[in-house]
Motif scaffolding. Structure first.
Motif, PDB file in Angstrom:
ATOM      1  N   PRO A 117       0.841  -1.206   0.000  1.00  0.00           N
ATOM      2  CA  PRO A 117       0.000   0.000   0.000  1.00  0.00           C
ATOM      3  C   PRO A 117       0.875   1.254   0.000  1.00  0.00           C
ATOM      4  CG  PRO A 117      -0.204  -1.196   2.072  1.00  0.00           C
ATOM      5  CD  PRO A 117       0.686  -2.016   1.205  1.00  0.00           C
ATOM      6  N   PRO A 118       0.444   2.296  -0.666  1.00  0.00           N
ATOM      7  CA  PRO A 118       1.270   3.494  -0.789  1.00  0.00           C
ATOM      8  C   PRO A 118       1.444   4.246   0.528  1.00  0.00           C
ATOM      9  CG  PRO A 118      -0.876   3.833  -1.800  1.00  0.00           C
ATOM     10  CD  PRO A 118      -0.818   2.399  -1.401  1.00  0.00           C
ATOM     11  N   ASN A 119       2.603   4.846   0.691  1.00  0.00           N
ATOM     12  CA  ASN A 119       2.891   5.715   1.845  1.00  0.00           C
ATOM     13  C   ASN A 119       3.250   7.092   1.322  1.00  0.00           C
ATOM     14  OD1 ASN A 119       2.913   3.681   4.064  1.00  0.00           O
ATOM     15  ND2 ASN A 119       4.521   2.814   2.768  1.00  0.00           N
ATOM     16  N   PHE A 120       2.237   7.873   1.058  1.00  0.00           N
ATOM     17  CA  PHE A 120       2.515   9.132   0.381  1.00  0.00           C
ATOM     18  C   PHE A 120       3.328  10.102   1.220  1.00  0.00           C
ATOM     19  CE2 PHE A 120      -0.931   7.500  -2.195  1.00  0.00           C
ATOM     20  CZ  PHE A 120      -0.386   7.681  -3.447  1.00  0.00           C
ATOM     21  N   ASP A 121       3.136  10.013   2.518  1.00  0.00           N
ATOM     22  CA  ASP A 121       3.921  10.915   3.356  1.00  0.00           C
ATOM     23  C   ASP A 121       5.403  10.650   3.165  1.00  0.00           C
ATOM     24  OD1 ASP A 121       1.679  12.102   4.280  1.00  0.00           O
ATOM     25  OD2 ASP A 121       1.524  10.866   6.093  1.00  0.00           O
TER      26      ASP A 121
END
Length: 841
Positions: free
Chosen positions: A167-171
């Motif tokens: 899953p993406p971790n945009f931070d």
DNA sequence: GCGGATCAC
DNA sequence: TATGGTGATCCGC
């Protein structure tokens, strides 16, 4: 994301049977045929696929039309066009500018690379970032199986069962991006970020300065750990280097070795290869553009342990193509002379050029054009078949021309929120969802202090068919309530149009645009003065004169000079509230004398004189909400003040949702726009976040925070809400979204003069919005019928539309218009944002 | 101004 | 089970 491979996503392969993909199927991966077969099996028969087929047919039709047009072109026309185009080409050639050095930097498989860097377990495995429904990017290992960005995860899993979907971790990506950005700024403080992982630089100036730099300033020490900072030239770093390449978390076996840049391991330039001591643990970069870019990439890798690819060229268009050429972890330069440019362009597939997408490629292919050279050969034909904008663009490409300067960040033109979910067909849920989207949008708008005049909703049904519906009003809106009031009408029209079938939605979106430009803003500044000078008459028309004096109106202005933007916003809201309170006791105007009717009459008759009023086109500032009103007429302005005094949408929300409150599921109904009460409650009782409309009257009055009292509630949802003094203070502190006191009178039936329908709402704002929207609709219909807008609207409505109107009435009665605002279905956060450009701004 | 389409990321 | 979200632009009404 990177690479043209990803541009040619699987759909192209599948549906358009495009040319070769550069997928180098290794032993471990899959070959193209297998990939296509698996994708086809997974996709065939789905609604998505059906829609893709439908779209493809449309494109084919377009192409067919184009070919017919082509067949009709005479040789004379062609000759004439040739002369014209060549004249233009000559001008372009003369304006060719090779003096700038533009660099395009592109992080390799960015999100995936970050994930691999931070989790060594992933290092040798095929991974992708995203969800089972959509992938943002994949690493090079996974790409060998045909796993690509923009591919749904569940299909990727079939291609590559071992695939790990992270899953993406945009931070995190933003943080890494910031580190990269800091480096880039050293070379061009005005660099242009395209997304988290891509940017253009103009290093022309840096190159000039660099020519005189001593070696020391171009020297960097090599580190292999990542504990210490190595971002300043000449700074001593820890232990000696191993092969830098091994630092990269990526697998590059499929990267063509001959294309690896000579400096790939940053083996520096000849000057200091003569100096073995330095070679041990430091590098000195030269003064050429190529060396600068090596240095940039070196520093990026040292700082982030991630690799980037880069392109160097005299303009942005070429630089972008170049950065793709030696990806990953490579760079390529086109030297700044015409021959080098033309050589590069010669066989370049047009699809590689940014701006040429799937459809354009296919259309040009139908004309026998696949390379840039072929564009040039067919330039006359293209000028006859495409719009001027398009063939100018094509001609630019074919000559290897592009922007030589980086445009300043343009002002934002729109802001939107949209969401995909599992099917929602119930109107109540759709309204509720729409409301939530409006709230989100309003929050985003507030962060940038934006207000706009055009609200657009976007609907995608379960068959993936997309519709947008827009409405432009004469005043700017920004709050959730204001936007929703308009969006709701648009949605209602669509729901009604489909009745008795439901709208079966899989996506909904809300967008706001038509922001006032700089010109408008200047105008507004002036108009405040104008307002103060001419305002007395205006105010007297609303009966407000004695309530607001000039001092009060001036207050927010003074504040704005001294304080921050946010403070200014805060104080504006305070003032809004105070003014509202001051006007609270003001007598309501009867509907008949309401200015909105005057505007309406005027718009409807549309007879001759557009302006008998000298105030035509002026911009006023509303003394109630203190928002600038870009009104066409004094009446319109009056209308606004009028509605402002009436206190907008809180009441509307309340009446709207309260009707349904009995059946509403409290738990799910978490955050409707009943911000006044909800917010109040939120502060003191964070876990009591149920919105007020989920509560009965009794429960309401028993709320611990006692933020309001409901004085009476009819069954037909009419309520009068009042605030007590101390609550007003707290509300002000908390910046309510809608600082208006509201009073709802429901017994009065309002009949829209345009559609002739009784509006069950009693809120004048809401009613006015309805009339506004309705009017817009009818004008458009009128125009479509190719008539002059002269007949009375009633007639208009009576003809072609009566059936629908009748139906609407029926439905209105059926559902009582007081549509239930039950909580929306739980929305699956299918795919978070990929790019958050705000980071770079 | 509106709505559909295309494109980039 | 299942195919994204944001923003811009263009074209033809």
């Amino acid at each position: 994301m990177d690479s043209t491979e990803e541009k040619n996503n699987y759909k192209d392969d599948l549906l358009l049977r495009m040319g070769l993909n550069d997928n180098k199927a290794g032993m471990e991966g899959l070959d193209k045929e297998k990939i296509n077969k698996i994708i086809m099996e997974a996709t065939k028969g789905s609604r998505f696929y059906e829609n893709e087929l439908k779209k493809e047919k449309q494109v084919n039709q377009r192409i067919e039309n184009m070919m017919q047009q082509k067949a009709q072109i005479t040789s004379q026309q062609l000759r004439k066009a040739q002369l014209q185009v060549d004249r233009f080409a000559m001008e372009l050639e003369q304006s060719r500018d090779l003096n700038n050095t533009i660099v395009h930097i592109d992080m390799d498989a960015f999100y995936a690379a970050v994930e691999m860097r931070d989790n060594p377990e992933l290092k040798d495995k095929p991974i992708a970032v995203g969800s089972s429904s959509m992938l943002s990017t994949s690493n090079y290992h996974a790409r060998r199986f045909g796993v690509r960005a923009a591919m749904p995860g569940f299909i990727a899993k079939r291609l590559c069962p071992q695939l790990i979907i992270v899953p993406p971790n945009f931070d995190k990506y933003r943080a890494v991006s910031r580190e990269v950005k800091e480096i880039l700024a050293d070379y061009d403080p005005n660099f242009m970020a395209m997304s988290l992982d891509e940017a253009y630089l103009n290093i022309t100036k840096h190159l000039q300065e660099r020519q005189n730099w001593p070696e020391d300033k171009r020297k960097y020490f090599i580190k292999t750990g990542n504990s210490l900072e190595n971002d300043k030239p000449g700074k001593e770093i820890n232990k000696a280097s191993e092969c830098e390449r091994s630092m990269s978390p990526l697998l590059f076996e499929d990267s063509p070795p001959d294309l690896q840049p000579p400096g790939n391991t940053f083996q520096v330039n000849t000057e200091e290869q003569n100096n073995p001591q330095i070679l041990q643990n430091s590098v000195v970069f030269g003064t050429s553009a190529e060396e600068v870019v090596k240095e940039i990439r070196f520093r990026i890798e040292q700082k982030t342990t991630l690799t980037a690819s880069a392109g160097i060229a005299p303009n942005t268009m070429l630089a972008k193509v170049c950065s793709d050429k030696n990806k990953p972890n490579g760079q390529y330069q086109i030297l700044p002379n015409r021959q080098a440019v033309m050589d590069f362009i010669k066989d370049l597939p047009i699809r590689k050029v940014s701006g040429i997408g799937k459809v354009t490629e296919k259309m040009l292919k139908a004309l026998g054009i696949t390379t840039c050279t072929e564009i040039y050969q067919q330039r006359a034909l293209l000028s006859l078949l495409f719009s001027e904008t398009s063939w100018h663009y094509f001609l630019h490409i074919s000559l290897g021309l592009g922007s030589t300067h980086l445009a300043r960040d343009a002002e934002r033109k729109s802001m939107s929120v949209e969401r995909t979910f599992s099917e929602i067909s119930k109107a109540e849920e759709q309204y509720s969802l729409c409301q939530e989207l409006c709230s989100e949008l309003a929050q985003d708008l507030q962060k940038e202090g934006l207000k706009g005049r055009t609200v657009t909703i976007k609907l995608k049904n379960v068959n993936f068919e997309v519709k947008t519906r827009a409405s432009t009003v004469s005043y700017v809106v920004s709050t959730a309530e204001e936007i929703f009031a308009i969006a709701k009408e648009l949605l209602k029209t669509e729901i009604d149009a489909e009745f008795p079938q439901p709208l079966r939605l899989r996506l909904m979106g809300v967008r706001l645009s038509s922001f006032p430009n700089e010109e408008d803003k200047k105008h507004q500044q002036r108009s405040i003065i104008d307002f103060l000078q001419a305002g007395n008459q205006t105010l007297s028309a609303t009966g407000c004169t004695e309530k607001i004096d000039k001092d009060q109106v001036l207050k927010p202005l003074e504040i704005s000079h001294k304080t921050s933007f946010f403070d200014k916003k805060r104080s504006e809201r305070k003032w809004n509230h105070q003014d509202t309170l001051k006007c609270e006791t003001m007598s309501r105007q009867s509907l008949q004398t309401s200015p909105s009717f005057q505007v309406l009459k005027k718009k409807m008759s549309e007879t001759s004189e557009t302006s008998e009023n000298s105030d035509n086109g002026q911009i006023f500032t509303c003394p109630v909400c203190f928002r600038e009103q870009e009104s066409i007429t004094l009446e319109a302005f009056n209308k606004h003040v009028d509605t402002c005094l009436d206190g907008p949408s809180i009441s509307e929300m309340f009446s709207y949702s309260h009707a349904s409150s009995i059946e509403v599921n409290k738990k799910e109904n978490v955050h409707h726009s009943f911000s006044l009460c909800e917010k109040q409650d939120y502060e003191t009782h964070p876990n009591k976040a149920e919105s007020v409309d989920a509560l009965s009257k009794e429960e309401c009055s028993n709320l611990p925070s006692k933020s309001f009292n409901i004085e009476h509630c009819h069954q037909n949802s009419s309520c009068t809400v009042s605030l007590e003094n101390e609550d007003v203070g707290s509300l002000r502190r908390q910046e309510p979204l809608q600082p208006h006191l509201c009073e709802v009178i429901t017994d009065q039936a309002l009949v829209c003069p345009v559609c002739n329908l009784e509006q069950k709402t009693s809120d004048l704002t809401l009613f006015n919005v309805h009339v506004d929207v309705c009017l817009n609709k009818s004008i458009i219909q009128e125009l479509r019928k190719d008539n002059q807008v002269s007949q009375p609207k009633e007639n208009t409505k009576g003809t072609g539309n009566s059936g629908r109107v009748q139906k609407t009435v029926t439905k209105t009665k059926r559902s009582g218009l007081m549509t239930k605002y039950s909580a929306s279905k739980k929305i699956k956060p299918n795919n978070p944002r990929h790019t958050l450009d705000i980071f770079f701004k």
